[in-house]
Design a protein around this motif. Structure first.
Motif, PDB file in Angstrom:
ATOM      1  N   TRP A  12      29.309  11.555 -30.524  1.00 31.60           N
ATOM      2  CA  TRP A  12      29.437  10.589 -29.436  1.00 31.60           C
ATOM      3  C   TRP A  12      30.135   9.318 -29.909  1.00 31.60           C
ATOM      4  O   TRP A  12      30.971   8.749 -29.211  1.00 31.60           O
ATOM      5  CB  TRP A  12      28.059  10.217 -28.877  1.00 31.60           C
ATOM      6  N   LEU A  13      29.801   8.891 -31.097  1.00 29.87           N
ATOM      7  CA  LEU A  13      30.410   7.679 -31.646  1.00 29.87           C
ATOM      8  C   LEU A  13      31.902   7.877 -31.901  1.00 29.87           C
ATOM      9  O   LEU A  13      32.713   6.990 -31.606  1.00 29.87           O
ATOM     10  CB  LEU A  13      29.688   7.265 -32.933  1.00 29.87           C
ATOM     11  N   ALA A  18      37.500   6.931 -30.247  1.00 29.80           N
ATOM     12  CA  ALA A  18      38.774   7.517 -29.820  1.00 29.80           C
ATOM     13  C   ALA A  18      39.161   6.992 -28.436  1.00 29.80           C
ATOM     14  O   ALA A  18      40.329   6.647 -28.198  1.00 29.80           O
ATOM     15  CB  ALA A  18      38.678   9.040 -29.810  1.00 29.80           C
ATOM     16  N   LEU A  19      38.193   6.920 -27.523  1.00 32.14           N
ATOM     17  CA  LEU A  19      38.494   6.383 -26.192  1.00 32.14           C
ATOM     18  C   LEU A  19      38.864   4.904 -26.263  1.00 32.14           C
ATOM     19  O   LEU A  19      39.768   4.448 -25.561  1.00 32.14           O
ATOM     20  CB  LEU A  19      37.297   6.584 -25.261  1.00 32.14           C
ATOM     21  N   GLY A  20      38.185   4.161 -27.122  1.00 32.14           N
ATOM     22  CA  GLY A  20      38.517   2.744 -27.299  1.00 32.14           C
ATOM     23  C   GLY A  20      39.920   2.560 -27.855  1.00 32.14           C
ATOM     24  O   GLY A  20      40.659   1.670 -27.434  1.00 32.14           O
ATOM     25  N   ALA A  21      40.298   3.405 -28.802  1.00 30.12           N
ATOM     26  CA  ALA A  21      41.650   3.326 -29.372  1.00 30.12           C
ATOM     27  C   ALA A  21      42.698   3.722 -28.329  1.00 30.12           C
ATOM     28  O   ALA A  21      43.765   3.094 -28.239  1.00 30.12           O
ATOM     29  CB  ALA A  21      41.753   4.223 -30.599  1.00 30.12           C
ATOM     30  N   ALA A  22      42.403   4.741 -27.538  1.00 34.63           N
ATOM     31  CA  ALA A  22      43.345   5.164 -26.500  1.00 34.63           C
ATOM     32  C   ALA A  22      43.499   4.076 -25.428  1.00 34.63           C
ATOM     33  O   ALA A  22      44.562   3.943 -24.823  1.00 34.63           O
ATOM     34  CB  ALA A  22      42.879   6.472 -25.873  1.00 34.63           C
ATOM     35  N   GLU A  23      42.448   3.291 -25.217  1.00 33.24           N
ATOM     36  CA  GLU A  23      42.524   2.188 -24.253  1.00 33.24           C
ATOM     37  C   GLU A  23      43.576   1.175 -24.669  1.00 33.24           C
ATOM     38  O   GLU A  23      44.210   0.548 -23.824  1.00 33.24           O
ATOM     39  CB  GLU A  23      41.159   1.510 -24.120  1.00 33.24           C
ATOM     40  N   LEU A  32      38.133   2.369 -21.622  1.00 34.59           N
ATOM     41  CA  LEU A  32      37.122   1.502 -22.220  1.00 34.59           C
ATOM     42  C   LEU A  32      35.762   1.720 -21.556  1.00 34.59           C
ATOM     43  O   LEU A  32      34.730   1.747 -22.229  1.00 34.59           O
ATOM     44  CB  LEU A  32      37.545   0.035 -22.092  1.00 34.59           C
ATOM     45  N   MET A  33      35.766   1.891 -20.241  1.00 39.74           N
ATOM     46  CA  MET A  33      34.508   2.153 -19.537  1.00 39.74           C
ATOM     47  C   MET A  33      33.941   3.518 -19.940  1.00 39.74           C
ATOM     48  O   MET A  33      32.726   3.680 -20.081  1.00 39.74           O
ATOM     49  CB  MET A  33      34.714   2.111 -18.020  1.00 39.74           C
ATOM     50  N   LEU A  34      34.804   4.507 -20.148  1.00 37.52           N
ATOM     51  CA  LEU A  34      34.355   5.814 -20.624  1.00 37.52           C
ATOM     52  C   LEU A  34      33.809   5.715 -22.049  1.00 37.52           C
ATOM     53  O   LEU A  34      32.846   6.404 -22.404  1.00 37.52           O
ATOM     54  CB  LEU A  34      35.494   6.824 -20.544  1.00 37.52           C
ATOM     55  N   ALA A  35      34.403   4.841 -22.847  1.00 36.50           N
ATOM     56  CA  ALA A  35      33.913   4.640 -24.207  1.00 36.50           C
ATOM     57  C   ALA A  35      32.505   4.052 -24.194  1.00 36.50           C
ATOM     58  O   ALA A  35      31.658   4.419 -25.015  1.00 36.50           O
ATOM     59  CB  ALA A  35      34.862   3.734 -24.982  1.00 36.50           C
ATOM     60  N   VAL A  36      32.245   3.156 -23.262  1.00 34.76           N
ATOM     61  CA  VAL A  36      30.890   2.605 -23.138  1.00 34.76           C
ATOM     62  C   VAL A  36      29.919   3.710 -22.748  1.00 34.76           C
ATOM     63  O   VAL A  36      28.790   3.766 -23.258  1.00 34.76           O
ATOM     64  CB  VAL A  36      30.869   1.438 -22.123  1.00 34.76           C
ATOM     65  N   LEU A  57      23.275  10.895 -18.972  1.00 35.69           N
ATOM     66  CA  LEU A  57      23.200   9.441 -19.126  1.00 35.69           C
ATOM     67  C   LEU A  57      24.548   8.842 -19.525  1.00 35.69           C
ATOM     68  O   LEU A  57      24.893   7.742 -19.094  1.00 35.69           O
ATOM     69  CB  LEU A  57      22.107   9.062 -20.121  1.00 35.69           C
ATOM     70  N   ALA A  58      25.314   9.563 -20.346  1.00 38.04           N
ATOM     71  CA  ALA A  58      26.651   9.091 -20.709  1.00 38.04           C
ATOM     72  C   ALA A  58      27.546   9.044 -19.473  1.00 38.04           C
ATOM     73  O   ALA A  58      28.266   8.063 -19.244  1.00 38.04           O
ATOM     74  CB  ALA A  58      27.264   9.988 -21.778  1.00 38.04           C
ATOM     75  N   ALA A  59      27.486  10.081 -18.638  1.00 33.66           N
ATOM     76  CA  ALA A  59      28.278  10.102 -17.404  1.00 33.66           C
ATOM     77  C   ALA A  59      27.809   8.999 -16.458  1.00 33.66           C
ATOM     78  O   ALA A  59      28.635   8.332 -15.816  1.00 33.66           O
ATOM     79  CB  ALA A  59      28.167  11.468 -16.740  1.00 33.66           C
ATOM     80  N   GLY A  60      26.508   8.805 -16.358  1.00 37.59           N
ATOM     81  CA  GLY A  60      25.980   7.743 -15.507  1.00 37.59           C
ATOM     82  C   GLY A  60      26.389   6.368 -15.989  1.00 37.59           C
ATOM     83  O   GLY A  60      26.749   5.493 -15.191  1.00 37.59           O
ATOM     84  N   GLY A  61      26.355   6.161 -17.302  1.00 34.59           N
ATOM     85  CA  GLY A  61      26.777   4.868 -17.858  1.00 34.59           C
ATOM     86  C   GLY A  61      28.252   4.599 -17.609  1.00 34.59           C
ATOM     87  O   GLY A  61      28.645   3.495 -17.229  1.00 34.59           O
ATOM     88  N   ALA A  62      29.076   5.636 -17.801  1.00 34.17           N
ATOM     89  CA  ALA A  62      30.514   5.480 -17.572  1.00 34.17           C
ATOM     90  C   ALA A  62      30.802   5.226 -16.096  1.00 34.17           C
ATOM     91  O   ALA A  62      31.623   4.359 -15.747  1.00 34.17           O
ATOM     92  CB  ALA A  62      31.257   6.718 -18.057  1.00 34.17           C
TER      93      ALA A  62
END
Length: 152
Positions: A12-13, A18-23, A32-36, A57-62
């Motif tokens: 997950w980390l 990776a999502l943060g870097a792609a942002e 960035l929201m998906l990374a959160v 929970l990851a999908a709900g958070g995103a």
């Protein structure tokens, strides 16, 4: 495969990084929201909860970040001070009459370092040279002004 089951938080980390870097390439704030959301998944994985709950929970958070946080960030990033350009920036400014103004004779005022042809906004007024006026409107190349009241 057993390692992944024991260290799912690391997966997950890695996904969050990776999502943060792609942002950084997209700058849409979606990744960035998906990374959160992936960080939420990592926290749930650290707590030792089941994989299905981690994904939910990851999908709900995103989803919550996309629905609640991103619109406010976008609005804040795209808003700025109102920019008034052209002759409309003179409306509301004060100037000094250089030639007498009346309803029948167009005079001149100096406003914002420029000399404008001017007429009184109230057609019943005559404004003498040297009077301080405020620009109420500009139509064409004529400023329509009104004398500024003096405090007694």
């Amino acid at each position: 495969m057993e390692w992944l089951g024991d260290h799912l938080w690391a997966a997950w980390l890695v996904l969050a990084v990776a999502l943060g870097a792609a942002e950084m390439l997209s700058l849409d704030l979606i990744l960035l929201m998906l990374a959160v959301g992936a960080l939420v998944g990592a926290l749930v994985a650290v707590a030792g909860l089941p994989v299905v709950l981690q994904v939910l929970l990851a999908a709900g958070g995103a989803t919550a970040m996309l629905a609640l946080v991103r619109p406010n960030l976008i609005r804040r990033l795209h808003s700025g001070p109102e920019l008034i350009t052209g002759h409309n920036k003179l409306v509301g400014q004060q100037g000094v009459v250089t030639e007498q103004l009346s309803a029948h004779t167009t005079g001149r005022v100096k406003v914002g370092g420029e000399v404008w042809s001017a007429a009184p906004y109230d057609e019943t007024l005559t404004i003498a040279p040297g009077a301080v006026v405020e620009v109420f409107a500009i139509r064409g190349a004529t400023a329509y002004v009104h004398p500024v009241g003096e405090l007694l």
